[in-house]
Motif scaffolding. Structure first.
Motif, PDB file in Angstrom:
ATOM      1  N   HIS A   1       1.629  -8.261   7.609  1.00 41.50           N
ATOM      2  CA  HIS A   1       0.442  -7.723   6.941  1.00 41.50           C
ATOM      3  C   HIS A   1       0.845  -7.011   5.636  1.00 41.50           C
ATOM      4  O   HIS A   1       0.248  -7.219   4.585  1.00 41.50           O
ATOM      5  CB  HIS A   1      -0.300  -6.759   7.873  1.00 41.50           C
ATOM      6  CG  HIS A   1      -1.431  -6.031   7.213  1.00 41.50           C
ATOM      7  ND1 HIS A   1      -2.737  -6.450   7.291  1.00 41.50           N
ATOM      8  CD2 HIS A   1      -1.448  -4.916   6.446  1.00 41.50           C
ATOM      9  CE1 HIS A   1      -3.510  -5.622   6.607  1.00 41.50           C
ATOM     10  NE2 HIS A   1      -2.744  -4.675   6.076  1.00 41.50           N
ATOM     11  N   GLU A   2       1.876  -6.188   5.726  1.00 40.10           N
ATOM     12  CA  GLU A   2       2.299  -5.438   4.532  1.00 40.10           C
ATOM     13  C   GLU A   2       2.891  -6.374   3.484  1.00 40.10           C
ATOM     14  O   GLU A   2       2.633  -6.227   2.292  1.00 40.10           O
ATOM     15  CB  GLU A   2       3.328  -4.350   4.918  1.00 40.10           C
ATOM     16  CG  GLU A   2       2.851  -3.350   5.968  1.00 40.10           C
ATOM     17  CD  GLU A   2       1.510  -2.703   5.631  1.00 40.10           C
ATOM     18  OE1 GLU A   2       1.124  -2.688   4.449  1.00 40.10           O
ATOM     19  OE2 GLU A   2       0.841  -2.226   6.569  1.00 40.10           O
TER      20      GLU A   2
ATOM     21  N   ARG B   1      -6.559  -4.118  13.020  1.00 42.99           N
ATOM     22  CA  ARG B   1      -5.882  -5.015  12.099  1.00 42.99           C
ATOM     23  C   ARG B   1      -5.551  -6.339  12.805  1.00 42.99           C
ATOM     24  O   ARG B   1      -5.283  -6.345  14.002  1.00 42.99           O
ATOM     25  CB  ARG B   1      -4.596  -4.330  11.639  1.00 42.99           C
ATOM     26  CG  ARG B   1      -4.035  -4.909  10.370  1.00 42.99           C
ATOM     27  CD  ARG B   1      -2.798  -4.162   9.989  1.00 42.99           C
ATOM     28  NE  ARG B   1      -3.088  -2.916   9.272  1.00 42.99           N
ATOM     29  CZ  ARG B   1      -2.133  -2.145   8.766  1.00 42.99           C
ATOM     30  NH1 ARG B   1      -0.866  -2.464   8.920  1.00 42.99           N
ATOM     31  NH2 ARG B   1      -2.441  -1.041   8.118  1.00 42.99           N
TER      32      ARG B   1
ATOM     33  N   HIS C   1       0.309  -7.942   1.307  1.00 46.21           N
ATOM     34  CA  HIS C   1      -0.161  -7.135   0.170  1.00 46.21           C
ATOM     35  C   HIS C   1       0.711  -7.404  -1.061  1.00 46.21           C
ATOM     36  O   HIS C   1       0.214  -7.497  -2.183  1.00 46.21           O
ATOM     37  CB  HIS C   1      -0.124  -5.643   0.503  1.00 46.21           C
ATOM     38  CG  HIS C   1      -1.243  -5.180   1.392  1.00 46.21           C
ATOM     39  ND1 HIS C   1      -2.566  -5.371   1.094  1.00 46.21           N
ATOM     40  CD2 HIS C   1      -1.227  -4.522   2.584  1.00 46.21           C
ATOM     41  CE1 HIS C   1      -3.330  -4.854   2.051  1.00 46.21           C
ATOM     42  NE2 HIS C   1      -2.526  -4.332   2.981  1.00 46.21           N
TER      43      HIS C   1
ATOM     44  N   HIS D   1      -5.457   0.596   0.896  1.00 42.74           N
ATOM     45  CA  HIS D   1      -6.038  -0.543   0.194  1.00 42.74           C
ATOM     46  C   HIS D   1      -7.528  -0.613   0.522  1.00 42.74           C
ATOM     47  O   HIS D   1      -7.983  -0.072   1.531  1.00 42.74           O
ATOM     48  CB  HIS D   1      -5.357  -1.842   0.639  1.00 42.74           C
ATOM     49  CG  HIS D   1      -3.960  -1.977   0.110  1.00 42.74           C
ATOM     50  ND1 HIS D   1      -3.675  -2.278  -1.201  1.00 42.74           N
ATOM     51  CD2 HIS D   1      -2.758  -1.840   0.729  1.00 42.74           C
ATOM     52  CE1 HIS D   1      -2.367  -2.322  -1.369  1.00 42.74           C
ATOM     53  NE2 HIS D   1      -1.781  -2.053  -0.219  1.00 42.74           N
TER      54      HIS D   1
ATOM     55  N   ASN E   1      -3.604   2.611   5.357  1.00 43.73           N
ATOM     56  CA  ASN E   1      -4.736   2.223   6.199  1.00 43.73           C
ATOM     57  C   ASN E   1      -4.333   2.313   7.668  1.00 43.73           C
ATOM     58  O   ASN E   1      -3.210   1.987   8.018  1.00 43.73           O
ATOM     59  CB  ASN E   1      -5.150   0.783   5.906  1.00 43.73           C
ATOM     60  CG  ASN E   1      -5.612   0.603   4.468  1.00 43.73           C
ATOM     61  OD1 ASN E   1      -4.800   0.429   3.572  1.00 43.73           O
ATOM     62  ND2 ASN E   1      -6.911   0.679   4.256  1.00 43.73           N
TER      63      ASN E   1
ATOM     64  N   GLU F   1      -7.586  -5.456   2.591  1.00 46.41           N
ATOM     65  CA  GLU F   1      -7.121  -5.445   3.978  1.00 46.41           C
ATOM     66  C   GLU F   1      -7.420  -6.774   4.660  1.00 46.41           C
ATOM     67  O   GLU F   1      -6.574  -7.337   5.354  1.00 46.41           O
ATOM     68  CB  GLU F   1      -7.785  -4.298   4.760  1.00 46.41           C
ATOM     69  CG  GLU F   1      -7.171  -2.943   4.510  1.00 46.41           C
ATOM     70  CD  GLU F   1      -5.716  -2.898   4.928  1.00 46.41           C
ATOM     71  OE1 GLU F   1      -4.872  -2.940   4.031  1.00 46.41           O
ATOM     72  OE2 GLU F   1      -5.429  -2.855   6.135  1.00 46.41           O
TER      73      GLU F   1
HETATM   74 ZN   LIG Z   1      -3.011  -3.183   4.668  1.00 49.85          ZN
END
Ligand SMILES: [Zn+2]
Length: 584
Positions: free
Chosen positions: A399-400, A496, A403, A435, A487, A440
């Protein structure tokens, strides 16, 4: 043999000479040398203070030294300003009779003992006591220690032999440290509340390395909690507080209310000045990739694209540097490389070339969070602790990474250095790496794409299971799940990477082979002096009951104590400084 014999004779003589004095201080007259101690003593290497002949030490002698060391400890602590974090879970018996967390509380601050134990809070009102009153309702508001959990690092700010009765219990090893175990009771008729319980004293310099008990007499309207307080050998001859575990299982307060909780307090960041500039981030000029069209010849002003990248890099460096200096971020180390390996697995299998421009770092706090600062992926110690396996770690990192891959920008206001001049305790307000909801969502979608091409694609069931467990606990453990800098992974409404939930098996609390999440504190070890983090060497044990799963739960501390000698300190420093030598 001769040494042992003469040693024993000496004990007898000393015993006779000092017996009248001892009789006042303690019912247990002397410390009988253990069968092997007299033989072991001459073999021990010379340390910071000259060892007395082992056999000649009476309990009284030992206590003189313990008191002396404790006063030295208090003097040292007045100059120390470590970070102090307390995480508390309110527990309850569920229908099956198991204790489960139903509510939580969190405190993070910096210890300041210049005028008794107190602290500066990073999360809300200053002062733990006031913070607790402000943020907690009901029974906790009344019954937390006025000074907070920070008080539990001090046995007695005025520790004197005359206030206590001491009873020698036995010798015992804590890790590789041989300790004298002594029971301590305040003498009758004292007005000030004093420590009652057991102390463990290492038998070389006579520092207290662990104490376990509470303070008595209990005040009329408040309570002192029970605690188990541990100190680690951080410098040769210096033992400083690192862990406190506190627990009350059935503390009646008033007519109806009963306190039932577990709490962990951790201290770190003792040597913030020693955290030299991280070399990894001092290089402001970035490598210019060849495929950028408007790249001018070398030795020219930065082109607009390069200038923009440099500007963002500057904001990133400022933020990372600041988090490191206040003791929230671990210095670069081996663990970062392990995390980077997982990120590289994702990049390689997806044919993405970031030209090496990403970093992984560890946030030292317990709440479960991960975020990016520009091209730096940050993951908290608490989150690393509870993730059950590499696939779930890959899920968080993907996920990171998304970004970064998607070019989501860091707010470059931090590139102006004046924005870094704020008190440390305002960090959570001034540094914000959140974010937008749209970003997200985009990152979630991209992350799933990355995972599907990765070596983790067949193991995402465990990642989904982790998210399920997290979702289930979110309403009860808001402080664990609430993010401070980025977040949140989950809230009571959203989670998430929710697509992974569908692929996960059903949560089954009774199944021993289904581990959705680990307890807190099981995987990552923090060196409280240097803030270096490493994977714990302890091996996982087979569980004997579903109760032992303790997902997201607090457990007691049992650190393996070791002693630093001048030699081993050097080794520790060389292994823990991966980059260039520090500049002081
Ligand atoms: Zn994020």
């Amino acid at each position: 043999m001769r040494i042992v014999a003469s040693g024993s004779a000496l004990v007898l003589i000393v015993l006779i000479c000092v017996f009248p004095v001892l009789a006042q201080d303690s019912p247990a007259s002397t410390i009988q040398p253990a069968a092997n101690s007299a033989a072991a003593a001459p073999a021990a290497p010379a340390q910071s203070s000259p060892p007395l002949p082992q056999a000649a030490l009476t309990l009284n002698d030992v206590l003189d030294r313990v008191v002396q060391r404790e006063h030295l400890f208090m003097a040292q602590m007045r100059h120390m300003h470590p970070m102090v974090e307390t995480y508390l879970q309110d527990i309850k018996n569920d229908s099956a009779g198991n204790v489960v967390p139903v509510k939580d509380a969190y405190f993070l601050g910096r210890l300041d003992m210049t005028d008794g134990p107190d602290d500066v809070s990073f999360v809300g009102q200053p002062g733990f006591g006031r913070r607790m009153v402000a943020k907690l309702t009901g029974v906790y508001a009344l019954h937390f220690l006025p000074m907070g959990f920070a008080q539990m690092v001090v046995i007695d700010s005025d520790f004197q032999k005359k206030y206590y009765n001491f009873t020698f219990v036995r010798r015992e090893f804590l890790g590789e440290i041989r300790c004298l175990v002594i029971d301590v009771q305040p003498k009758e008729g004292q007005k000030t509340a004093r420590f009652m319980g057991r102390i463990w004293v290492e038998d070389q310099d006579y520092n207290i390395v662990r104490f376990n008990g509470s303070y008595y007499p209990q005040p009329k309207i408040n309570f002192f909690f029970h605690f188990d307080s541990w100190r680690l050998n951080m410098r040769p001859g210096t033992w400083l507080p690192a862990y406190v575990y506190s627990e009350e299982s059935n503390l009646k307060t008033g007519l109806t209310k009963t306190l039932h909780f577990k709490a962990q307090t951790r201290l770190w960041g003792y040597d913030l000045k020693g955290l030299g500039k991280s070399e990894e981030f001092t290089q402001i000029l970035i490598d210019s990739p060849q495929n950028v069209n408007d790249q001018s010849a070398a030795a020219a002003d930065a082109t607009p694209v390069v200038a923009e990248r440099m500007w963002e890099k500057q904001a990133e460096e400022n933020a990372v540097d600041r988090l490191l200096k206040i003791g929230l971020l671990a210095p670069p180390g081996e663990l970062d490389k392990i995390l980077s390996t997982v990120v590289n697995n994702l990049l390689l299998t997806n044919n993405i070339d970031l030209q090496g421009d990403f970093h992984c770092r560890v946030l030292l706090t317990s709440p479960l969070e991960s975020f990016t600062i520009g091209h730096t992926i940050v993951i908290s110690r608490g989150l690393l602790d509870v993730l059950p396996d590499e696939a779930s770690l890959a899920m968080v990192l993907s996920h990171e990474l998304s970004h970064i891959v998607l070019g989501h920008r860091l707010d470059t206001k931090l590139a102006f250095n004046d924005r870094m001049f704020f008190p440390d305790e305002n960090s959570f307000e001034r540094l914000d790496f959140r974010h937008s909801p749209a970003e997200e969502e985009a990152a979630d979608t991209k992350a799933l794409e990355l995972l599907k091409n990765s070596p983790y694609k067949d193991k995402l069931g465990s990642a989904g299971l982790f998210l399920k467990a997290l979702q289930q606990k979110a309403p009860e453990l808001p402080y664990l799940i609430r993010s401070h800098l980025g977040n949140s992974l989950a809230s009571s409404k959203t989670i998430r990477m929710s697509t992974l939930l569908a692929a996960a098996p059903a949560l089954d609390e009774k199944r021993l082979d289904q581990i959705a999440a680990l307890p807190l504190g099981g995987r990552i070890r923090v060196d409280p002096w240097t803030d270096q983090v490493e994977l714990s060497k302890a091996k996982a044990v087979a569980l004997t009951s579903a109760r032992e799963k303790m997902e997201f739960e607090i457990t007691p501390f049992f650190p393996y104590l070791t002693r630093l000698s001048t030699g081993s300190e050097k080794v520790a420093l060389t292994t823990s400084t991966p980059s260039a030598p520090e500049q002081k």
